[in-house]
Design an enzyme around this catalytic site. Sequence first.
Site, mmCIF file in Angstrom:
data_model
loop_
_atom_site.group_PDB
_atom_site.id
_atom_site.type_symbol
_atom_site.label_atom_id
_atom_site.label_comp_id
_atom_site.label_asym_id
_atom_site.label_seq_id
_atom_site.Cartn_x
_atom_site.Cartn_y
_atom_site.Cartn_z
ATOM 1 C CB CYS A 73 -0.862 -0.032 1.264
ATOM 2 S SG CYS A 73 -1.879 1.424 1.523
ATOM 3 C CB CYS A 183 -3.085 3.916 -5.479
ATOM 4 S SG CYS A 183 -4.360 3.035 -4.549
HETATM 5 N N1 DGL Z 1 -3.824 0.479 -1.965
HETATM 6 C C1 DGL Z 1 -3.680 1.720 -1.241
HETATM 7 C C2 DGL Z 1 -2.475 2.478 -1.769
HETATM 8 O O1 DGL Z 1 -1.659 1.881 -2.442
HETATM 9 C C3 DGL Z 1 -4.981 2.433 -1.273
HETATM 10 C C4 DGL Z 1 -5.038 3.559 -0.328
HETATM 11 C C5 DGL Z 1 -6.378 3.819 0.296
HETATM 12 O O2 DGL Z 1 -6.895 2.918 0.951
HETATM 13 O O3 DGL Z 1 -6.838 4.949 0.149
HETATM 14 O O4 DGL Z 1 -2.283 3.641 -1.511
#
Ligand code: DGL
Length: 262
Positions: A73, A183
Amino acid sequence: MNNNPIGIFDSGVGGTSIWKEIHSLLPNESTIYLADSKNAPYGHKTQDEIISLSLKNTEKLLSMGSKLIVVACNTATTNAIEILRKKYPIPFIGIEPAIKPAALKTKSKVVGILATKGTLQSSLFSKTSELFAHNIQIIEVVGEGLVPLIEENKIETREMDLLLEKYLSLMIAAQIDYLVLGCSHYPYLIPQIKKILPPHVTIIDSGEAVAKQTKSLLEKNELAGPAKNNPTLKFYTNKTTPTLIHLLKDYSQRISISYMDF
Ligand code: DGL
């Protein structure tokens, strides 16, 4: 040699895009994936909230025997990985927007970055962009609303297309030739993004680089599993949703997906 699992966590289902790269490069390694969908999205939370969620996920993965943890993430990496590395004795691998390769290759000298507010506002992101992108223009756009739609399995919808058209039109107008996906949820949007962007724009995400880094850190720390192995591939979510099952359907014979309160 170490047969314990690699732990992976994300704010939800998006980090499965990273898990797929890791599993493809390291098919003999056991993995445990935590999808913290109950608390998604992380992107609008304060840094303190993101840190405390990252600590909670890490504690859970450690209690399940993880030998190394991949923070799949960008938002958690850019806001919390330094703290995780200081607090726990195992190796951590994070994911950050791949500004460096885009900055090195761009011809138009304009690069687009689509990421969450939490990632774009983090000091780690500012440091990386100052380091690699001081002589190019970076068009930063917050992908407001994209993560919740992916979490709800509304990927191929008109609602999603409209949001993507809005965000990408700013970048197209600025004549980007590279788009960095900052993301781990966004790789699932690549087919739709490709339909909107002019064909000469290259899309970069960090999944493959994270998998290579995982392999190299396992080897360096003598943590790699045996070459012949029958790995266990476990996924846990704290919110009942069909999305995880949908995104992992090609692996359904080999993996287990369970609900767990964490
Ligand atoms: N997968 C997360 C990232 O890479 C998502 C972030 C979120 O939950 O807003 O930032």
